[in-house]
Enzyme design. Structure first.
Site, PDB file in Angstrom:
ATOM      1  N   CYS A   2      46.647  34.147  29.009  1.00  0.00           N
ATOM      2  CA  CYS A   2      47.350  33.379  27.805  1.00  0.00           C
ATOM      3  C   CYS A   2      45.503  32.448  27.361  1.00  0.00           C
ATOM      4  O   CYS A   2      45.503  31.530  28.446  1.00  0.00           O
ATOM      5  CB  CYS A   2      47.981  33.460  27.428  1.00  0.00           C
ATOM      6  SG  CYS A   2      50.120  34.528  27.042  1.00  0.00           S
ATOM      7  N   ARG A  27      41.483  35.627  30.177  1.00  0.00           N
ATOM      8  CA  ARG A  27      42.677  35.228  30.329  1.00  0.00           C
ATOM      9  C   ARG A  27      43.913  35.885  29.845  1.00  0.00           C
ATOM     10  O   ARG A  27      44.860  36.090  30.102  1.00  0.00           O
ATOM     11  CB  ARG A  27      43.392  33.159  29.802  1.00  0.00           C
ATOM     12  CG  ARG A  27      42.088  32.677  30.443  1.00  0.00           C
ATOM     13  CD  ARG A  27      42.334  31.192  29.569  1.00  0.00           C
ATOM     14  NE  ARG A  27      43.625  30.317  29.994  1.00  0.00           N
ATOM     15  CZ  ARG A  27      44.468  30.154  30.903  1.00  0.00           C
ATOM     16  NH1 ARG A  27      43.618  29.846  31.545  1.00  0.00           N
ATOM     17  NH2 ARG A  27      45.701  29.877  31.681  1.00  0.00           N
ATOM     18  N   TRP A  73      48.260  37.368  27.056  1.00  0.00           N
ATOM     19  CA  TRP A  73      48.914  38.126  28.145  1.00  0.00           C
ATOM     20  C   TRP A  73      50.004  39.175  28.360  1.00  0.00           C
ATOM     21  O   TRP A  73      50.954  37.632  28.085  1.00  0.00           O
ATOM     22  CB  TRP A  73      48.285  37.614  29.706  1.00  0.00           C
ATOM     23  CG  TRP A  73      47.949  38.823  30.162  1.00  0.00           C
ATOM     24  CD1 TRP A  73      47.207  39.711  31.200  1.00  0.00           C
ATOM     25  CD2 TRP A  73      49.207  38.418  31.772  1.00  0.00           C
ATOM     26  NE1 TRP A  73      47.470  40.603  32.367  1.00  0.00           N
ATOM     27  CE2 TRP A  73      49.232  40.067  33.024  1.00  0.00           C
ATOM     28  CE3 TRP A  73      49.990  38.107  31.943  1.00  0.00           C
ATOM     29  CZ2 TRP A  73      49.592  40.179  33.086  1.00  0.00           C
ATOM     30  CZ3 TRP A  73      51.502  38.311  32.971  1.00  0.00           C
ATOM     31  CH2 TRP A  73      51.279  39.271  33.804  1.00  0.00           C
ATOM     32  N   ASN A  99      50.618  28.854  26.059  1.00  0.00           N
ATOM     33  CA  ASN A  99      50.002  29.979  27.168  1.00  0.00           C
ATOM     34  C   ASN A  99      51.293  29.480  28.299  1.00  0.00           C
ATOM     35  O   ASN A  99      51.638  28.104  28.817  1.00  0.00           O
ATOM     36  CB  ASN A  99      49.196  29.396  27.217  1.00  0.00           C
ATOM     37  CG  ASN A  99      48.607  30.183  29.123  1.00  0.00           C
ATOM     38  OD1 ASN A  99      49.362  31.081  29.221  1.00  0.00           O
ATOM     39  ND2 ASN A  99      48.369  29.242  29.768  1.00  0.00           N
ATOM     40  N   GLY A 100      52.662  30.313  28.767  1.00  0.00           N
ATOM     41  CA  GLY A 100      53.630  29.860  29.902  1.00  0.00           C
ATOM     42  C   GLY A 100      55.078  31.154  29.326  1.00  0.00           C
ATOM     43  O   GLY A 100      54.860  32.160  29.307  1.00  0.00           O
ATOM     44  N   GLU A 484      40.112  43.921  50.975  1.00  0.00           N
ATOM     45  CA  GLU A 484      39.036  43.084  49.243  1.00  0.00           C
ATOM     46  C   GLU A 484      38.298  44.176  48.961  1.00  0.00           C
ATOM     47  O   GLU A 484      38.641  44.173  47.301  1.00  0.00           O
ATOM     48  CB  GLU A 484      37.809  41.988  50.189  1.00  0.00           C
ATOM     49  CG  GLU A 484      37.031  40.955  48.716  1.00  0.00           C
ATOM     50  CD  GLU A 484      37.540  40.493  47.914  1.00  0.00           C
ATOM     51  OE1 GLU A 484      39.355  40.567  48.150  1.00  0.00           O
ATOM     52  OE2 GLU A 484      37.345  40.396  46.831  1.00  0.00           O
ATOM     53  N   LYS A 488      38.953  45.316  45.189  1.00  0.00           N
ATOM     54  CA  LYS A 488      37.716  45.307  43.967  1.00  0.00           C
ATOM     55  C   LYS A 488      38.271  46.511  43.504  1.00  0.00           C
ATOM     56  O   LYS A 488      37.820  46.748  42.012  1.00  0.00           O
ATOM     57  CB  LYS A 488      36.670  45.053  44.591  1.00  0.00           C
ATOM     58  CG  LYS A 488      36.092  43.669  44.868  1.00  0.00           C
ATOM     59  CD  LYS A 488      36.138  42.713  43.615  1.00  0.00           C
ATOM     60  CE  LYS A 488      37.216  42.479  43.355  1.00  0.00           C
ATOM     61  NZ  LYS A 488      37.814  41.227  43.542  1.00  0.00           N
ATOM     62  N   GLU A 491      41.447  47.408  40.704  1.00  0.00           N
ATOM     63  CA  GLU A 491      41.410  46.661  39.693  1.00  0.00           C
ATOM     64  C   GLU A 491      40.560  46.905  38.585  1.00  0.00           C
ATOM     65  O   GLU A 491      41.030  46.912  37.316  1.00  0.00           O
ATOM     66  CB  GLU A 491      41.410  45.319  40.344  1.00  0.00           C
ATOM     67  CG  GLU A 491      39.853  44.549  40.281  1.00  0.00           C
ATOM     68  CD  GLU A 491      40.209  43.184  41.037  1.00  0.00           C
ATOM     69  OE1 GLU A 491      41.360  42.383  40.200  1.00  0.00           O
ATOM     70  OE2 GLU A 491      39.664  42.594  42.322  1.00  0.00           O
ATOM     71  N   HIS A 507      48.069  55.140  63.292  1.00  0.00           N
ATOM     72  CA  HIS A 507      49.332  54.862  62.559  1.00  0.00           C
ATOM     73  C   HIS A 507      49.799  55.400  61.432  1.00  0.00           C
ATOM     74  O   HIS A 507      51.183  54.439  61.365  1.00  0.00           O
ATOM     75  CB  HIS A 507      49.381  53.410  63.085  1.00  0.00           C
ATOM     76  CG  HIS A 507      49.198  53.193  64.835  1.00  0.00           C
ATOM     77  ND1 HIS A 507      49.791  53.549  65.675  1.00  0.00           N
ATOM     78  CD2 HIS A 507      48.395  52.794  65.196  1.00  0.00           C
ATOM     79  CE1 HIS A 507      49.188  52.580  66.528  1.00  0.00           C
ATOM     80  NE2 HIS A 507      48.569  52.297  66.283  1.00  0.00           N
ATOM     81  N   LYS A 606      42.775  36.745  34.455  1.00  0.00           N
ATOM     82  CA  LYS A 606      42.098  35.513  35.720  1.00  0.00           C
ATOM     83  C   LYS A 606      42.632  34.734  36.528  1.00  0.00           C
ATOM     84  O   LYS A 606      42.963  34.520  37.090  1.00  0.00           O
ATOM     85  CB  LYS A 606      41.050  35.465  34.804  1.00  0.00           C
ATOM     86  CG  LYS A 606      39.337  34.348  35.361  1.00  0.00           C
ATOM     87  CD  LYS A 606      39.141  35.514  36.776  1.00  0.00           C
ATOM     88  CE  LYS A 606      38.412  35.129  37.150  1.00  0.00           C
ATOM     89  NZ  LYS A 606      37.601  36.071  38.411  1.00  0.00           N
TER      90      LYS A 606
HETATM   91  C1  F6R Z   1      41.111  39.775  42.196  1.00  0.00           C
HETATM   92  C2  F6R Z   1      41.725  38.654  42.051  1.00  0.00           C
HETATM   93  C3  F6R Z   1      42.584  38.215  41.997  1.00  0.00           C
HETATM   94  C4  F6R Z   1      42.625  36.587  42.267  1.00  0.00           C
HETATM   95  C5  F6R Z   1      44.807  36.085  42.551  1.00  0.00           C
HETATM   96  C6  F6R Z   1      44.262  34.600  42.647  1.00  0.00           C
HETATM   97  O1  F6R Z   1      39.747  40.422  41.950  1.00  0.00           O
HETATM   98  O2  F6R Z   1      40.890  38.183  41.230  1.00  0.00           O
HETATM   99  O3  F6R Z   1      43.799  38.987  42.925  1.00  0.00           O
HETATM  100  O4  F6R Z   1      42.378  36.527  43.424  1.00  0.00           O
HETATM  101  O5  F6R Z   1      44.359  36.118  41.255  1.00  0.00           O
HETATM  102  O6  F6R Z   1      44.131  33.839  41.678  1.00  0.00           O
HETATM  103  P1  F6R Z   1      43.364  32.460  42.218  1.00  0.00           P
HETATM  104  O7  F6R Z   1      42.220  32.296  43.173  1.00  0.00           O
HETATM  105  O8  F6R Z   1      42.536  31.840  40.561  1.00  0.00           O
HETATM  106  O9  F6R Z   1      44.565  32.255  42.044  1.00  0.00           O
END
Ligand code: F6R
Length: 611
Positions: A2, A27, A73, A99-100, A484, A488, A491, A507, A606
């Site tokens: 949010c 956000r 969100w 937000n929260g 990773e 990527k 998501e 395994h 984010k």
């Molecule tokens: C993946 C991604 C998320 C963040 C995770 C932690 O691309 O962006 O998996 O890495 O939510 O976020 P931070 O680094 O802001 O604590």
């Protein structure tokens, strides 16, 4: 999670708020709304993106100098027009954005319903605004006092802004656990979840602290504690540039951020790696150097991509500094009963610096006496402020929801940290240290070279864009890279992908391999190269479609793999910084070809400020 933005001043509030909401859309983006105060208190809100709200507002009277907006969100209640913020109180004389999460909302709601309050949405936020209204009625007090008293009753996290029809030139904001910054202009004020909606108007900001209430009225900002004690705001000068939060000619923020990595990696080592002088510096650890040297263990807590950077750090620190490292998902760490002592160092890694699970893990470790070191990107963020010491990654604002440049900046900072610790503990020779310094200094140029693979990777993406599953394999330093790469892809393209240590494939996951399964193998020339070659043979024997990331000049794997992309050679411990680049590009191109919204993938936000 949010985004909130508010304005009070001499300009038209609505365009400022909408522009701010676009900046904060990373956000959350399932619905958006504004409340405008112009004698009347009008709320307009819509399911969907900020652009849907904009279209809806086209024929509305949005003239006002005071207002607030929200991009959501969803936590409580599905995304729809009714659950969108702002929310009115029952009398429609007060409105709130939030937000929260309010954890005790159900009990409060029951109580308020008995008092005659009527609820239209499924949100906890509507409970909050009705609580304020009820308190004001019961106590015949000012709005400010009612907000203050309400904060004593709610349990949970919040960054709120409240407007009232009865207080036409006033804006009240408060926070606990969710970020909030106030911009101070000439006779005007801005409130936002981060500084991006503010920077083109003013660079003077105040970061609101937990349990503080800000009242903006009569051209003045008054900040008080929840106990009503006046606080002296600390005004900071922002260094953020407007360019850094715009797309700069790229189609998506994610692509811009991928291509920014040569610069962001350089920025993350600026002043820390002094090659000519042969020095490594990290201001953040100076006061804790002995603690680091004598640490009996390092525990790394993080989530998502930052957790993957933590895994790379585990290999680095154990390799170079010989300190045992444990890497924990912050969300799990918090809910077990971990053994932590005063001789432990906890490293918390977070791009946003606002991740609720990571913050909670920090609080737990702190309560047991551990020293907390933060690796954050966002300056002044909650995690940066909650830690004892730390190092910023200086990657610049990351706006695409999928983390790219933050990851490589985190790995760079953690590499420097491991090198410094190795040097101080005497676990790395001067020659080896010097070699690594030279090679680290070369990394931005090597990343630049890896980015030249873009077109090649786009062609591979064309071929695989419609497959339902992907497997990513790597060993050693490339195992976290495999994780990773898979994250990527899933998501932003919604293709199911799994990352595995290459040897672990036999395994279980090997059962998935047939002629339809693309297997991305990160197989750079390092100590496990021969073993990875064997793993590739195993995939090939089962007709898996191999896409291999190899070191330039490799002649063995190209004879076995269907597709090969070559990255420049580098030291084994630095390889993730280079080998991750093609995987970022692959996920980006596949997602674009599938028509996905790469910067705002579904269901994600984010910064994840709920546990
Ligand atoms: C993946 C991604 C998320 C963040 C995770 C932690 O691309 O962006 O998996 O890495 O939510 O976020 P931070 O680094 O802001 O604590």
């Amino acid at each position: 999670m949010c985004g909130i933005v508010a304005y009070l001043g001499h300009r038209e509030a609505c365009p400022i708020i909408l522009k701010g909401l676009h900046r904060l859309e990373y956000r959350g983006y399932d619905s958006a709304g504004v409340a405008l105060l112009n004698g009347e208190l009008n709320v307009f809100k819509k399911k969907g993106k900020v652009s849907d709200l904009e279209a809806y507002l086209k024929d509305k009277n949005v003239h006002a100098n005071v207002g607030m907006g929200h991009t959501r969100w969803a936590t409580h209640g599905e995304p729809n027009d009714v659950n969108a913020h702002p929310h009115y109180s029952t009398s429609e004389r007060i409105a709130i954005i939030h937000n929260g999460i309010i954890e005790n909302y159900a009990a409060l709601k029951k109580h308020l319903e008995h008092q005659g309050h009527v609820f239209h949405s499924d949100t906890d936020t509507e409970v909050f605004v009705n609580l304020i209204e009820e308190i004001q009625k019961q106590n015949s007090c000012s709005l400010e006092e009612a907000v203050r008293l309400a904060l004593h009753e709610v349990i949970g996290a919040y960054a709120i802004v409240v407007l009232s029809k009865d207080a036409p030139n006033q804006l009240i904001a408060a926070r606990k656990g969710s970020p909030m910054v106030i911009g101070i202009g000439e006779g005007e004020f801005f409130v936002a979840s981060d500084a991006t909606p503010i920077i083109e108007y003013t660079n003077e900001v105040v970061y609101v602290n937990d349990y503080e209430i800000a009242v903006i009225r009569d051209g003045k900002l008054d900040i008080r504690s929840k106990e009503d004690v006046v606080q002296t705001p600390y005004i900071q000068k922002l260094e953020l540039e407007l360019d850094s939060i715009e797309k700069g000619g790229y189609e998506h923020f994610m692509l811009k951020e991928i291509f920014e990595q040569p610069r962001s990696i350089l920025d993350s080592m600026r002043g820390r790696l002094e090659l000519e002088a042969g020095h490594l510096n990290m201001g953040g650890i100076r006061a804790y150097e002995q603690k680091f040297v004598n640490a009996q263990r390092i525990i790394i807590v993080a989530c998502g991509t930052s957790w993957h950077a933590g895994l790379v750090a585990e290999y680095l620190i154990e390799d170079l500094a010989r300190i045992p490292v444990e890497v924990e998902y912050a969300s799990e760490f918090r809910y077990r009963n971990p053994v932590i002592t005063e001789r432990d160092i906890v490293i918390a890694i977070s791009q946003s610096g606002e991740t609720a699970d990571t913050l909670a893990a920090i609080e737990l470790a702190k309560s047991k006496g551990a020293t907390i070191f933060g690796v954050c990107n966002v300056v002044g963020s909650s995690i940066a402020r909650a830690t004892d010491a730390g190092a910023y990654t200086h990657a610049g604002p990351e706006i695409g929801v999928a983390s790219t440049k933050a990851f490589t900046a985190q790995v760079t900072v953690l590499t420097l940290l491991a090198m410094i610790m190795g040097q101080k503990r005497g676990t790395i020779t001067d020659t080896k240290l010097r070699e690594l310094m030279v090679e680290l200094n070369n990394i931005p140029a090597k990343v630049e070279k890896a980015l030249e693979l873009d077109l090649e990777i786009q062609a591979i993406a064309e071929i695989f864009k419609d497959v339902p599953n992907f497997l990513y394999l790597g060993r050693g330093y490339n195992f976290p890279v495999a994780l990773e790469g898979a994250l990527k892809l899933k998501e932003i393209s919604y293709i199911h992908a799994e990352g595995y240590p290459a040897a672990e494939m036999k395994h279980g996951p090997i059962a998935l391999i047939d002629e339809n399964m693309p297997v991305v193998v990160i197989a750079t020339k390092d100590s496990s190269y021969e073993k990875v070659v064997s793993n590739i043979q195993e995939v090939k024997a089962r007709k898996g479609r191999i896409i291999a990331v190899v070191t330039e000049g490799d002649t063995v794997i190209p004879a076995m793999a269907e597709f090969v992309v070559e990255v420049p050679p580098t030291s084994e411990v630095l390889v993730p910084l280079v080998s991750v680049i093609p995987l970022q590009l692959l996920s980006y191109h596949i997602a674009v070809l599938r028509g996905c919204n790469v910067d705002q993938p579904r269901n994600l936000a984010k910064s994840v400020t709920v546990e």
